[in-house]
Design an enzyme around this catalytic site. Structure first.
Site, PDB file in Angstrom:
ATOM      1  N   PRO A   1       0.829  -1.209   0.000  1.00  0.00           N
ATOM      2  CA  PRO A   1       0.000   0.000   0.000  1.00  0.00           C
ATOM      3  C   PRO A   1       0.867   1.265   0.000  1.00  0.00           C
ATOM      4  CG  PRO A   1      -0.736  -1.534   1.679  1.00  0.00           C
ATOM      5  CD  PRO A   1       0.522  -2.092   1.116  1.00  0.00           C
TER       6      PRO A   1
ATOM      7  N   GLY B   1       2.432   4.464   1.082  1.00  0.00           N
ATOM      8  CA  GLY B   1       2.612   5.023   2.405  1.00  0.00           C
ATOM      9  C   GLY B   1       3.001   4.009   3.443  1.00  0.00           C
ATOM     10  N   CYS B   2       3.017   2.728   3.066  1.00  0.00           N
ATOM     11  CA  CYS B   2       3.447   1.683   3.984  1.00  0.00           C
ATOM     12  C   CYS B   2       4.964   1.578   3.932  1.00  0.00           C
ATOM     13  CB  CYS B   2       2.848   0.354   3.545  1.00  0.00           C
ATOM     14  SG  CYS B   2       1.864  -0.426   4.799  1.00  0.00           S
ATOM     15  N   VAL B   3       5.618   1.569   5.084  1.00  0.00           N
ATOM     16  CA  VAL B   3       7.081   1.490   5.088  1.00  0.00           C
ATOM     17  C   VAL B   3       7.530   0.029   5.089  1.00  0.00           C
ATOM     18  CG1 VAL B   3       9.181   2.330   6.165  1.00  0.00           C
ATOM     19  CG2 VAL B   3       7.056   3.623   6.390  1.00  0.00           C
TER      20      VAL B   3
END
Lengths: 111, 129, 99
Positions: free
Chosen positions: A107, A109-111
């Site tokens: 996704p 914005g997922c780190v």
């Protein structure tokens, strides 16, 4: 580039195990990926995986976990649209782990 | 993203994105959209302004098959699910570019230059693309 | 000569510069964000219509489609695909790219 073996075929994935080519996806690949995480996919898992694939088809992104939770709640009811339920299904993080099985990118914005 | 960052004293700031570039020719439009999606996790009061060639980002009917690029226009329709609901388009920019409200892929508020000026003035932070 | 313009006429002066010095009979091909110059009903439309008296104007179809504006192309502008782009480059011995 790494690869996973599914049904005698070698499928290309990135260093975190996400499919390189979204078009390669099939249900068998999802099951093999899950197996590697010691996860047996049941109908509840599939419900979320299929939801994510539909979401991607419509919006061309994988949703953030907050957005996924809300949207699942809208579609499948409040007993499923909460993080407790989704984390029980996908302990590595519903967005991250389910997106991987669904053949989607991580996704945004997922780190 | 950490919870501490999101909750940062619970102060909600007015955050405005200003989009002025056409899609595809440069990477600004896509970069802006990604920042909006990521930034949505911070629970701020977000406004997204489209003006100049930025209004072309919202044109209906984009089809990138032949040019083999990623068509990111459907993602603007996902913004509502991210609680990004204040989308403003400058009327003058649309008029000079042959666009009307029916040409746009998402519902927006169409504003005069004067109103856009006021919306920009109202923001605590502006991010320009 | 073939002139290519890849900038939006609303954001850069590439199209205007091109039209200022393009010789009568030379062709103009609008590509990438330049295809916004091929549209009807814009601020740039009268300029392009005027230019079409002296120049054949083309626009690249895949770039029009990507931007969702293929239905708004000005009458008289000819759309070409990538093959047509190559044909134009072959037909005119020199190409000036207005970047």
């Amino acid at each position: 580039m790494s690869a996973i073996e599914v049904g005698g075929k070698s499928i290309e994935v990135d260093e975190e195990g996400y499919l390189t080519n979204r078009d390669d996806w099939n249900e068998e690949i999802a099951a093999v990926m899950a197996k590697e995480d010691d996860c047996d996919l049941d109908s509840n898992h599939w419900e979320v995986i299929n939801f994510l694939r539909e979401y991607y088809e419509e919006y061309q992104i994988a949703p953030a976990v907050r957005v996924l939770t809300k949207a699942i709640g809208k579609k499948l009811g409040a007993d499923k649209g909460n993080s407790k339920y989704l984390y029980e299904l996908f302990p590595y993080g519903p967005a991250k782990q389910a997106c991987k099985y669904a053949g989607l990118p991580k996704p945004t914005g997922c780190v | 993203m950490s919870d501490e960052m999101m909750e940062d004293e619970g102060v909600v700031k007015k955050l405005g994105y200003v989009n002025r570039k056409a899609p595809y020719g440069t990477v600004y439009a896509l970069e802006s959209l990604e920042v909006v999606l990521i930034g949505a996790a911070f629970d701020q009061d977000v406004s997204v302004i489209f003006m100049d060639d930025g209004v072309y980002q919202l044109k209906k009917g984009q089809d990138t098959k032949a040019s083999e690029m990623k068509n990111f226009s459907p993602t603007y329709r996902a913004l509502e699910g991210y609680d990004v609901e204040k989308l403003y388009v400058e009327k003058e920019s649309m008029d000079t570019r042959g666009l009307s409200a029916d040409d746009l892929i998402v519902p927006v508020e169409i504003k005069s230059s004067e109103e856009i000026m006021q919306i920009m003035e109202d923001q605590d932070i502006i991010l320009s693309f | 000569m073939l002139h290519t313009v890849n900038k939006s006429p609303f954001q850069a002066n590439a199209l205007l510069s091109c039209l200022r010095v393009a010789k009568k009979g030379s062709a103009i091909l609008l590509i990438e964000d330049g295809v916004y110059g091929a549209l009807d009903g814009t601020k740039a439309t009268p300029t392009v219509q005027e230019a079409m008296k002296n120049h054949k104007v083309y626009a690249l179809a895949p770039d029009l489609e990507a931007r969702g504006v293929q239905d708004k192309v000005l009458k008289g502008v000819e759309t070409v695909d990538y093959g047509g782009f190559v044909d134009l480059v072959a037909e005119y011995d020199t190409v000036q790219a207005w970047l």
